[in-house]
Structure formats: structure tokens, C-alpha cells
Scaffold this motif. Sequence first.
Motif, short mmCIF file in Angstrom:
data_model
loop_
_atom_site.label_atom_id
_atom_site.label_comp_id
_atom_site.label_asym_id
_atom_site.label_seq_id
_atom_site.Cartn_x
_atom_site.Cartn_y
_atom_site.Cartn_z
N ALA A 1 40.43 23.07 -40.55
CA ALA A 1 40.80 24.30 -41.28
C ALA A 1 40.97 24.03 -42.77
CB ALA A 1 42.07 24.90 -40.70
N VAL A 2 41.55 22.89 -43.12
CA VAL A 2 41.70 22.58 -44.55
C VAL A 2 40.34 22.24 -45.15
CG1 VAL A 2 42.26 20.10 -44.48
CG2 VAL A 2 43.23 21.53 -46.25
N LEU A 3 39.49 21.55 -44.41
CA LEU A 3 38.16 21.21 -44.91
C LEU A 3 37.31 22.46 -45.14
CD1 LEU A 3 37.35 18.10 -42.68
CD2 LEU A 3 37.95 18.11 -45.11
N ASP A 4 37.43 23.44 -44.22
CA ASP A 4 36.62 24.66 -44.29
C ASP A 4 37.28 25.79 -45.08
OD1 ASP A 4 34.83 23.31 -42.68
OD2 ASP A 4 35.45 24.32 -40.83
N GLY A 5 38.55 25.63 -45.45
CA GLY A 5 39.27 26.71 -46.13
C GLY A 5 39.49 27.89 -45.20
N GLU A 6 39.75 27.61 -43.92
CA GLU A 6 39.90 28.66 -42.92
C GLU A 6 41.34 29.16 -42.83
OE1 GLU A 6 38.26 29.86 -38.56
OE2 GLU A 6 37.96 27.83 -39.27
N LYS A 7 41.47 30.47 -42.68
CA LYS A 7 42.78 31.10 -42.58
C LYS A 7 43.41 30.81 -41.22
CE LYS A 7 44.84 35.34 -44.14
NZ LYS A 7 44.56 36.73 -44.53
N LEU A 8 44.71 30.48 -41.25
CA LEU A 8 45.46 30.14 -40.04
C LEU A 8 46.62 31.10 -39.83
CD1 LEU A 8 45.77 26.30 -40.67
CD2 LEU A 8 44.30 27.39 -38.97
N GLU A 9 47.09 31.14 -38.59
CA GLU A 9 48.35 31.80 -38.25
C GLU A 9 49.34 30.70 -37.94
OE1 GLU A 9 47.64 35.72 -35.81
OE2 GLU A 9 46.41 34.09 -34.99
N LEU A 10 50.59 30.92 -38.30
CA LEU A 10 51.65 29.95 -38.05
C LEU A 10 52.87 30.70 -37.52
CD1 LEU A 10 52.94 27.08 -40.20
CD2 LEU A 10 54.48 28.97 -39.79
N TRP A 11 53.51 30.12 -36.52
CA TRP A 11 54.78 30.63 -36.01
C TRP A 11 55.81 29.52 -36.07
CZ3 TRP A 11 50.10 31.78 -34.04
CH2 TRP A 11 49.78 33.11 -33.79
N GLU A 12 56.98 29.82 -36.57
CA GLU A 12 58.12 28.93 -36.43
C GLU A 12 59.01 29.62 -35.40
OE1 GLU A 12 61.17 26.77 -39.37
OE2 GLU A 12 61.58 28.91 -39.06
N VAL A 13 59.10 29.03 -34.21
CA VAL A 13 59.84 29.64 -33.10
C VAL A 13 61.11 28.84 -32.86
CG1 VAL A 13 59.76 30.34 -30.68
CG2 VAL A 13 57.68 30.42 -32.07
N THR A 14 62.24 29.53 -32.77
CA THR A 14 63.51 28.88 -32.48
C THR A 14 63.74 28.94 -30.98
OG1 THR A 14 64.38 29.56 -34.63
CG2 THR A 14 65.99 28.85 -32.98
N VAL A 15 63.45 27.82 -30.31
CA VAL A 15 63.56 27.75 -28.85
C VAL A 15 64.99 27.37 -28.50
CG1 VAL A 15 62.59 26.77 -26.75
CG2 VAL A 15 61.15 27.05 -28.76
N ASP A 16 65.85 28.38 -28.48
CA ASP A 16 67.27 28.21 -28.19
C ASP A 16 67.66 29.26 -27.17
OD1 ASP A 16 70.12 28.43 -28.25
OD2 ASP A 16 70.16 27.55 -30.25
N GLU A 17 68.07 28.81 -26.00
CA GLU A 17 68.40 29.74 -24.91
C GLU A 17 69.50 30.73 -25.31
OE1 GLU A 17 66.77 30.06 -21.83
OE2 GLU A 17 65.37 28.75 -22.89
N ASP A 18 70.42 30.33 -26.20
CA ASP A 18 71.49 31.23 -26.63
C ASP A 18 70.96 32.39 -27.46
OD1 ASP A 18 73.34 29.59 -25.38
OD2 ASP A 18 73.86 28.52 -27.22
N LEU A 19 69.81 32.21 -28.10
CA LEU A 19 69.23 33.24 -28.96
C LEU A 19 68.11 34.02 -28.30
CD1 LEU A 19 69.07 31.15 -32.26
CD2 LEU A 19 70.85 32.76 -31.54
N LYS A 20 67.72 33.59 -27.11
CA LYS A 20 66.62 34.22 -26.38
C LYS A 20 67.00 35.64 -25.96
CE LYS A 20 63.50 33.14 -22.55
NZ LYS A 20 63.25 32.19 -21.43
N GLN A 21 66.05 36.56 -26.12
CA GLN A 21 66.24 37.95 -25.70
C GLN A 21 65.14 38.29 -24.72
OE1 GLN A 21 66.48 40.52 -29.13
NE2 GLN A 21 68.10 39.32 -30.05
N GLY A 22 65.51 38.41 -23.44
CA GLY A 22 64.49 38.60 -22.40
C GLY A 22 63.66 37.34 -22.31
#
Length: 176
Positions: free
Chosen positions: A80-101
Motif C-alpha cells: 500500500a505504501v509502495l502503490d500509494g493505496e488508500k487504507l482503512e484503519l480501526w483502533e478498537v478497544t477490546v475491553d469487556e467492561d466497555l463492550k456494548q452488545g
Amino acid sequence: MSDMMQGKNKILLFRKLSDQNKEAAKLAFQTEHTFSYSRSLDRIVTKDGTIVKVGELESEVSIEAIQSKTDPVRDMLRQAVLDGEKLELWEVTVDEDLKQGDKYPAVYAQGYLDSWEDAAGAEDESTVSGNFIVELEPQFGMATLTKEQEEAVQYAFRDTTAVTEPEEPEETPVGA
């Protein structure tokens, strides 16, 4: 201190934007990452005092990860960096106390990698690092992890008992 946010519970997932209808996001086994937000502030001195002119928000994510011998995420990000390709990124907080459903708190962004480094020290595991530049503004919401993603993370607590599948209700014969 059990209510403190743990860094290990914040994971990064990536996907090429062009693959959004083809596959789920892929987990990067990062050892560290930083999601940063900045805004330029220009000071204009007037006779009555200083006025601040607020610039646009800029965001980026610096990434450090370990490499496995067959890491498809590493290969995808490098390409992706070599081709200049657009990416999607998620920062997910995997914490059972904060989970909703079945969803976890997350930050979502689209953008580009502006750098990528493959480091190979003599005494350590090979690592990769990069810098993801966010286009526009990150979005905050809730994200679902696939079963495979949750199993790979392995942060959630599991009971000591055997996991059993819920029983299917018996079907009532027609006309009974």
C-alpha cells in the motif's frame, strides 16, 4: 487501579479501501502504536491582546509491529505504501467492561501510509514500523470483531468450564 485503560487492549485493524466489499479488516500484531491529533494555532498579536487563529485538525497513527514469516498484513501494508493505496484503519478497544452488545469502542479512519520500515536487528525479532496519515477527520463509534479477530486478540476472559453451543429448539411437527 482496575479501572485504568490498558494499552494492550487497543488493537489496530487494516484493510485496503478497495477491498471493503471483499474481506474483513486484518489484525496487525503491533507492539506499540500512537494515535495522535494536532492542530496548528497561529497567534495574532493585536493592540488589545492576542487572538488565536485555529488551523485544521491533523491526525496520524505511528505503528510498530513484529513480523511473522507469513504475515499477510505486513505484505499488504508495504504494498500500500509502495502503490500509494488508500487504507482503512480501526483502533478498537477490546475491553469487556466497555463492550456494548457485540461491539467495542473504536476510532475509524481512512488515509495513507507515508512511510514503512522493515527493521532486522541481529538479536531481536524482525519488526516493521510505519506512519499512517489520516485523511479528513477520524470517526468515533462502535465496531464488531469477527470471531477470528476476537480469537486472535485473546484478551477477553474465558470461564474454566467447557464451552457448549446453545441447544437448538426442537421443531414441532406441522399439525401437532
